[in-house]
Design a protein around this motif. Structure first.
Motif, PDB file in Angstrom:
ATOM      1  N   LEU A   1       0.842  -1.188   0.000  1.00  0.00           N
ATOM      2  CA  LEU A   1       0.000   0.000   0.000  1.00  0.00           C
ATOM      3  C   LEU A   1       0.883   1.247   0.000  1.00  0.00           C
ATOM      4  N   PHE A   2       0.437   2.287  -0.720  1.00  0.00           N
ATOM      5  CA  PHE A   2       1.146   3.559  -0.829  1.00  0.00           C
ATOM      6  C   PHE A   2       0.279   4.703  -0.320  1.00  0.00           C
ATOM      7  N   PHE A   3       0.932   5.695   0.290  1.00  0.00           N
ATOM      8  CA  PHE A   3       0.268   6.940   0.666  1.00  0.00           C
ATOM      9  C   PHE A   3       0.514   7.997  -0.412  1.00  0.00           C
ATOM     10  N   GLU A   4      -0.215   9.110  -0.316  1.00  0.00           N
ATOM     11  CA  GLU A   4      -0.157  10.111  -1.370  1.00  0.00           C
ATOM     12  C   GLU A   4       1.214  10.780  -1.481  1.00  0.00           C
ATOM     13  N   ASP A   5       2.022  10.774  -0.401  1.00  0.00           N
ATOM     14  CA  ASP A   5       3.360  11.363  -0.490  1.00  0.00           C
ATOM     15  C   ASP A   5       4.397  10.377  -1.008  1.00  0.00           C
ATOM     16  N   GLY A   6       3.976   9.132  -1.299  1.00  0.00           N
ATOM     17  CA  GLY A   6       4.895   8.105  -1.792  1.00  0.00           C
ATOM     18  C   GLY A   6       5.370   7.135  -0.741  1.00  0.00           C
TER      19      GLY A   6
END
Length: 276
Positions: A80-85
């Motif tokens: 899983l990735f967050f919006e900041d990478g």
């Protein structure tokens, strides 16, 4: 509920680039065993519909000693990735007599910090790999080893939790109070429907919280990093793996990969907290 504004693939694209650094292999006690210079390139192909990843290890003489090339156009269920990478990938299910572990990765400007935590077939913490990287042609600007003094204080954070079943993410406020009394460190973590108190004796570069239902070890590592894991994966109890990064004085990020009592991966949380 907060709806995601970007796709997981878009979040992955934050990591495109030519990253130079090292893979530092550590013992479960945080002792450096090996430090390998590395280059990791992530290149977008077919209008960024495919990622080509090349991982190179170098010898002391500067020659390529190992090279691995990967190409992929989708993400598997373990990542899983967050919006900041920032991201995590790892085991979906813990089971006895099998190896288990995860990678937790941060990105901030031209720097990345990643931590791999591995457990052996006896469920014991067996090794760590600290990966410190900077974009090619930029300065490394690494931070010193994290200290207890840098952690002491009151931290107010914003957390985002992503779920392994892809349900809508949750966003909420957190508070972490860290106090020192003599040779002991006391922590209070406050979040929605949660208040957790713990304490530990302070040791050089190591904090062992042994008063809960199972022992948890926090290692203070180079570049402002920290590793928070069970000494051994508990059977029949929920647990988590965590990495932290002191990005700058008074600003810290933590990634927490949580598992349920049956050993199934449930969620990934990114906390960005400021010391007040």
């Amino acid at each position: 509920m907060i709806q995601p504004t970007r796709s997981q693939w878009d979040n992955l694209l934050c990591n495109l680039g030519d990253w130079r650094g090292s893979f530092t292999r550590l013992s479960p006690q945080g002792i450096v065993k090996e430090d390998i210079p590395t280059q990791v390139t992530l290149e977008g192909l077919n209008q960024n519909q495919t990622i080509r990843q090349v991982i190179r290890h170098f010898s002391e003489a500067g020659e390529v000693s190992q090279e691995k090339v990967l190409e992929y156009s989708s993400l598997n269920r373990s990542t899983l990735f967050f919006e900041d990478g920032a991201f995590s990938q790892g085991s979906i299910q813990f089971g006895p007599f099998s190896e288990f572990g995860a990678e937790l990765g941060f990105i901030r400007g031209d720097r990345r910090l990643r931590l791999v935590q591995l457990f052996d077939t006896h469920s014991s913490l067996s090794s760590l790999t600290l990966i410190r990287e900077h974009r090619a042609s930029t300065e490394a600007a690494e931070r010193p080893t994290l200290t207890v003094e840098q952690l002491i204080g009151e931290w107010h954070g914003e957390a985002t939790t992503l779920y392994s079943d892809w349900r809508s993410p949750d966003c909420y406020a957190t508070q972490l109070i860290v106090q020192r009394e003599g040779d002991r460190l006391h922590q209070k973590l406050i979040a929605p429907n949660l208040e957790l108190n713990s304490s530990t004796q302070i040791q050089p570069n190591l904090l062992l919280f042994d008063q809960g239902s199972y022992p948890i070890q926090v290692l203070l590592l180079p570049d402002g990093a920290s590793s928070n894991t069970p000494l051994a994966i508990p059977k029949g109890k929920p647990f988590f793996l965590e990495a932290g990064w002191l990005v700058q004085p008074g600003l810290r990020q933590r990634l927490i990969r949580s598992y349920d009592a049956q050993g199934g991966w449930v969620s990934l949380t990114l906390v960005t907290e400021h010391k007040t």
